[in-house]
Design a protein around this motif. Structure first.
Motif, short mmCIF file in Angstrom:
data_model
loop_
_atom_site.label_atom_id
_atom_site.label_comp_id
_atom_site.label_asym_id
_atom_site.label_seq_id
_atom_site.Cartn_x
_atom_site.Cartn_y
_atom_site.Cartn_z
N HIS A 5 0.84 -1.20 0.00
CA HIS A 5 0.00 0.00 0.00
C HIS A 5 0.87 1.26 0.00
CE1 HIS A 5 -3.35 -2.57 2.02
NE2 HIS A 5 -3.30 -2.75 0.71
N LEU A 6 1.97 1.23 0.76
CA LEU A 6 2.88 2.37 0.79
C LEU A 6 3.59 2.54 -0.55
CD1 LEU A 6 4.47 1.93 4.34
CD2 LEU A 6 2.47 3.27 3.69
N THR A 7 3.98 1.42 -1.14
CA THR A 7 4.64 1.48 -2.45
C THR A 7 3.67 2.04 -3.50
OG1 THR A 7 5.99 -0.43 -1.84
CG2 THR A 7 5.86 0.12 -4.19
N ALA A 8 2.41 1.60 -3.44
CA ALA A 8 1.40 2.08 -4.38
C ALA A 8 1.18 3.58 -4.19
CB ALA A 8 0.10 1.31 -4.20
N PHE A 9 1.06 4.02 -2.95
CA PHE A 9 0.84 5.43 -2.67
C PHE A 9 1.99 6.27 -3.22
CE2 PHE A 9 2.20 8.87 0.19
CZ PHE A 9 1.20 9.79 -0.08
N THR A 10 3.23 5.85 -3.00
CA THR A 10 4.39 6.61 -3.46
C THR A 10 4.40 6.71 -4.98
OG1 THR A 10 5.65 5.83 -1.55
CG2 THR A 10 6.91 6.74 -3.36
N ALA A 11 4.09 5.61 -5.66
CA ALA A 11 4.08 5.63 -7.12
C ALA A 11 3.04 6.62 -7.65
CB ALA A 11 3.81 4.23 -7.66
N LEU A 39 -5.87 2.12 1.80
CA LEU A 39 -4.95 2.91 2.60
C LEU A 39 -5.65 4.15 3.17
CD1 LEU A 39 -2.08 3.38 3.64
CD2 LEU A 39 -1.55 4.48 1.46
N GLU A 40 -6.41 4.83 2.33
CA GLU A 40 -7.14 6.01 2.80
C GLU A 40 -8.15 5.64 3.88
OE1 GLU A 40 -7.14 9.03 -1.02
OE2 GLU A 40 -8.49 7.29 -1.09
N LYS A 41 -8.80 4.50 3.70
CA LYS A 41 -9.78 4.06 4.70
C LYS A 41 -9.10 3.77 6.03
CE LYS A 41 -13.40 0.61 5.52
NZ LYS A 41 -14.10 -0.58 4.96
N GLU A 42 -7.94 3.14 5.97
CA GLU A 42 -7.22 2.82 7.21
C GLU A 42 -6.74 4.08 7.90
OE1 GLU A 42 -3.48 0.05 8.78
OE2 GLU A 42 -4.23 -0.15 6.72
N LEU A 43 -6.27 5.07 7.11
CA LEU A 43 -5.79 6.32 7.70
C LEU A 43 -6.94 7.23 8.13
CD1 LEU A 43 -2.90 7.14 5.19
CD2 LEU A 43 -2.64 6.41 7.57
N GLY A 44 -8.08 7.07 7.48
CA GLY A 44 -9.22 7.93 7.79
C GLY A 44 -9.14 9.30 7.15
N VAL A 45 -8.32 9.44 6.12
CA VAL A 45 -8.17 10.72 5.41
C VAL A 45 -8.05 10.43 3.91
CG1 VAL A 45 -7.07 11.93 7.33
CG2 VAL A 45 -5.65 10.70 5.68
N ALA A 46 -8.39 11.43 3.10
CA ALA A 46 -8.17 11.33 1.66
C ALA A 46 -6.75 11.77 1.35
CB ALA A 46 -9.17 12.22 0.91
N LEU A 47 -6.06 10.96 0.56
CA LEU A 47 -4.67 11.27 0.20
C LEU A 47 -4.58 11.96 -1.16
CD1 LEU A 47 -3.04 7.91 1.34
CD2 LEU A 47 -2.97 10.10 2.55
N LEU A 57 -2.22 15.57 -4.84
CA LEU A 57 -2.17 15.23 -3.42
C LEU A 57 -2.99 16.21 -2.60
CD1 LEU A 57 1.64 14.47 -3.11
CD2 LEU A 57 -0.15 12.84 -2.56
N THR A 58 -3.67 15.69 -1.61
CA THR A 58 -4.30 16.54 -0.61
C THR A 58 -3.22 16.99 0.37
OG1 THR A 58 -4.77 14.70 0.88
CG2 THR A 58 -6.43 15.22 -0.81
N SER A 59 -3.57 17.88 1.27
CA SER A 59 -2.61 18.30 2.29
C SER A 59 -2.18 17.11 3.14
CB SER A 59 -3.20 19.41 3.15
OG SER A 59 -4.38 18.97 3.81
N ALA A 60 -3.12 16.20 3.39
CA ALA A 60 -2.77 14.99 4.14
C ALA A 60 -1.81 14.13 3.34
CB ALA A 60 -4.03 14.21 4.50
N GLY A 61 -2.04 14.01 2.04
CA GLY A 61 -1.14 13.23 1.18
C GLY A 61 0.25 13.82 1.12
N GLU A 62 0.32 15.17 1.04
CA GLU A 62 1.63 15.82 1.02
C GLU A 62 2.38 15.57 2.33
OE1 GLU A 62 0.76 19.85 0.19
OE2 GLU A 62 0.52 19.54 -1.98
N SER A 63 1.67 15.61 3.44
CA SER A 63 2.30 15.37 4.75
C SER A 63 2.74 13.91 4.90
CB SER A 63 1.32 15.74 5.87
OG SER A 63 0.97 17.09 5.82
N PHE A 64 2.03 13.02 4.26
CA PHE A 64 2.29 11.58 4.37
C PHE A 64 3.47 11.13 3.50
CE2 PHE A 64 0.62 7.07 3.65
CZ PHE A 64 0.90 6.64 4.93
N LEU A 65 3.73 11.86 2.40
CA LEU A 65 4.66 11.38 1.37
C LEU A 65 6.10 11.23 1.87
CD1 LEU A 65 5.26 10.49 -1.49
CD2 LEU A 65 5.41 12.92 -2.16
N GLU A 66 6.66 12.26 2.49
CA GLU A 66 8.07 12.19 2.89
C GLU A 66 8.33 11.13 3.96
OE1 GLU A 66 10.78 13.31 1.49
OE2 GLU A 66 9.42 14.06 -0.05
#
Length: 299
Positions: A5-11, A39-47, A57-66
């Motif tokens: 899921h993390l690999t998919a998100f990064t791609a 992944l979004e469901k588990e985190l409870g936010v839209a990425l 990317l949403t603000s949550a996605g930008e914060s999650f990426l690094e």
């Protein structure tokens, strides 16, 4: 949360396009979209914000990426380190040797290992006489030892790396220094300098055996812990000694070497290790040693 899921998100975050991200990951697009939704469901936010024309990317996605990139990079480092250690590129190998007789062979080995495996640590244990090195290899306190044959300890493997010859070292002004070769029997009344009797030196053992085979016990008047000191004492006129040809690089005023008369008395130097030592680092060193210190006469 799964690694995929993390690999998919990064791609997707780097491509900002589900189709390109799926191609990069060598998978179909629908499963990729499903992984992002989970992944979004588990985190409870839209990425991601996505529509039919764009993905961002949403603000949550930008914060999650690094932080995710850091996790994936750390995992990649861990995987590469584990694989490198499995190949022997990392790790520690403890080597026992006696200084003067390893003057040429030890640097050849250590330079070759450091060139082939720069991250591998070599721990050097000097003044480890051959018999002591063999015992410590056998009990596991050394990984590798410079020894001399015979090797009789069960479970210890070895490979010959050098053939040496016993010779006589004596003061340059000694009456026997004029001879081209020295009969051992002529040394019966001479004072000797040698290693301590119980230090585990195979050189002292060979000296005593050679003298006893000629009918006398060498009269040792001075003992010293290493060949450098022994030969300095010989040069100073304290006595004579029988030593091995590998120490002839030690040259100083007042010292000469002479071959022994009669058939050469040869000794074989070897590397020894426990056959059941599981260390990949040791196997890597042994592989390098095959090239750096080949067995004499081997094709």
């Amino acid at each position: 949360m799964e690694l995929r899921h993390l690999t998919a998100f990064t791609a997707v975050a780097e491509e900002l396009h589900f189709g390109r991200a799926a191609k990069r990951l060598q998978m179909a697009q629908p499963p990729l979209s499903q992984q992002i939704r989970r992944l979004e469901k588990e985190l409870g936010v839209a990425l991601f914000e996505r529509n039919t024309r764009s993905v961002r990317l949403t603000s949550a996605g930008e914060s999650f990426l690094e932080p995710v990139r850091t996790v994936l990079a750390g995992l990649d480092t861990a995987v590469r380190a584990a694989r490198a250690a499995g190949r022997g590129e990392y790790g520690r190998v403890t080597i026992g040797f006696a200084g003067a007789s390893s003057h040429e062979t030890l640097p050849l080995l250590t330079r070759a290992v450091r060139a082939a495996h720069p991250a591998l640590e070599l721990v050097m244990k000097g003044q480890t006489y051959a018999n002591v090195a063999l015992s410590r290899v056998a009990d596991g306190s050394l990984d590798l030892g410079f020894v001399r044959l015979p090797v009789t300890q069960p479970g210890v493997s070895f490979r010959v790396i050098e053939e040496e010859e016993l010779l006589c070292a004596l003061p340059s002004d000694h009456r026997l220094a004029a001879l081209e070769s020295i009969p051992i029997g002529i040394l019966a009344d001479e004072p000797f300098v040698s290693f301590p009797a119980n230090a585990g030196s195979t050189v002292r053992d060979a000296m005593v055996q050679a003298c006893e085979a000629t009918g006398f016990n060498p009269r040792v008047v001075q003992e010293a812990p290493d060949s450098y000191t022994i030969l300095a004492l010989v040069a100073a006129g304290v006595g004579v000694t029988l030593t091995v040809s590998s120490v002839q690089h030690i040259q100083q005023n007042g010292l000469v070497y002479r071959p022994l008369a009669g058939p050469p008395i040869r000794r074989q130097a070897a590397l020894a290790w426990r056959a059941d030592n599981p260390s990949p680092a040791l196997r890597a060193v042994l592989a390098v040693a095959e090239e750096a210190l080949p067995t004499p006469g081997a094709d």
